[in-house]
Design a protein around this motif. Sequence first.
Motif, PDB file in Angstrom:
ATOM      1  N   ASN A   1       0.831  -1.198   0.000  1.00 12.16           N
ATOM      2  CA  ASN A   1       0.000   0.000   0.000  1.00 12.16           C
ATOM      3  C   ASN A   1       0.866   1.249   0.000  1.00 12.16           C
ATOM      4  O   ASN A   1       2.097   1.171   0.141  1.00 12.16           O
ATOM      5  N   THR A   2       0.225   2.422  -0.118  1.00 13.90           N
ATOM      6  CA  THR A   2       0.960   3.673  -0.239  1.00 13.90           C
ATOM      7  C   THR A   2       1.800   3.965   0.990  1.00 13.90           C
ATOM      8  O   THR A   2       2.964   4.394   0.885  1.00 13.90           O
ATOM      9  N   LYS A   3       1.252   3.707   2.163  1.00 12.32           N
ATOM     10  CA  LYS A   3       1.994   3.968   3.395  1.00 12.32           C
ATOM     11  C   LYS A   3       3.243   3.101   3.473  1.00 12.32           C
ATOM     12  O   LYS A   3       4.332   3.582   3.821  1.00 12.32           O
ATOM     13  N   GLN A   4       3.092   1.831   3.144  1.00  9.43           N
ATOM     14  CA  GLN A   4       4.240   0.922   3.204  1.00  9.43           C
ATOM     15  C   GLN A   4       5.301   1.315   2.177  1.00  9.43           C
ATOM     16  O   GLN A   4       6.501   1.257   2.471  1.00  9.43           O
ATOM     17  N   ASP A   5       4.862   1.721   0.986  1.00  8.10           N
ATOM     18  CA  ASP A   5       5.808   2.158  -0.028  1.00  8.10           C
ATOM     19  C   ASP A   5       6.565   3.399   0.433  1.00  8.10           C
ATOM     20  O   ASP A   5       7.782   3.514   0.234  1.00  8.10           O
ATOM     21  N   GLU A   7       7.145   4.288   3.504  1.00 10.75           N
ATOM     22  CA  GLU A   7       8.059   3.893   4.582  1.00 10.75           C
ATOM     23  C   GLU A   7       9.304   3.209   4.012  1.00 10.75           C
ATOM     24  O   GLU A   7      10.420   3.436   4.495  1.00 10.75           O
ATOM     25  N   THR A   8       9.109   2.380   2.991  1.00  9.84           N
ATOM     26  CA  THR A   8      10.244   1.719   2.347  1.00  9.84           C
ATOM     27  C   THR A   8      11.191   2.736   1.738  1.00  9.84           C
ATOM     28  O   THR A   8      12.418   2.661   1.916  1.00  9.84           O
ATOM     29  N   ALA A  32       8.881   0.802  -4.941  1.00  5.87           N
ATOM     30  CA  ALA A  32       8.104   1.746  -4.127  1.00  5.87           C
ATOM     31  C   ALA A  32       7.892   3.056  -4.877  1.00  5.87           C
ATOM     32  O   ALA A  32       6.786   3.612  -4.888  1.00  5.87           O
ATOM     33  N   ARG A  35       5.229   2.654  -7.588  1.00  4.71           N
ATOM     34  CA  ARG A  35       3.864   2.655  -7.056  1.00  4.71           C
ATOM     35  C   ARG A  35       3.446   4.030  -6.550  1.00  4.71           C
ATOM     36  O   ARG A  35       2.250   4.352  -6.531  1.00  4.71           O
TER      37      ARG A  35
END
Length: 199
Positions: A1-5, A7-8, A32, A35
């Motif tokens: 998801n956008t948040k995880q991307d 954070e990565t 990331a 996306r």
Amino acid sequence: NTKQDAETLDFFCRSASILQNNAAARWLAGFACKRLNKTPEAREHLAKSIALDSAKPEPYLALGEILETEKPGEAVRLYCRYHDRFYSPTGTKVFTKKIRALLKSRKGAVDFKKIRIACIGNFTLQPLQPHLEAACFKAGIDPEIFFGGYDLYIQEITDPQSDLYKFKPQITLLFLDSHTLLPELYENFYEIPPAQRLA
């Protein structure tokens, strides 16, 4: 998801001095960015990932998808590199699927010559399709392929009303098994001297 991307990407930026020459880290950062629609950064990370480790297929495919929109000719060349590097039945199917989709979505964006190719013979030929398509794509050819019926090549050649003639091929490939081509070698292999077999 956008948040995880996000954070990565943030983790990579904070650890860039350590991770900048790590192919896996570059791939994750590039994916990331892709996306998150950070296209220039995605291109840079994915290209660097390939340069650092060309043995992973994912960066090729992700970068190719980006280039399809901006530089379709470069996307084709990258997919060709992918196929050269990951040649296998699966790699060939992925390659042909990518090129076929690109030709459909970006009509006229890449200069492929359309050619009608007929394949006839005395054994099942359809399994050859992805490999024949791959060879054509790498030569800049967009093939339309006709496959004749099993062991019907004589009828197809001799009947002017056959599907072969209706297809109007520009190239016809005839595939015959070894039994048909060299029956004496096939039936009496061990009775023929080795030197004669090679001749």
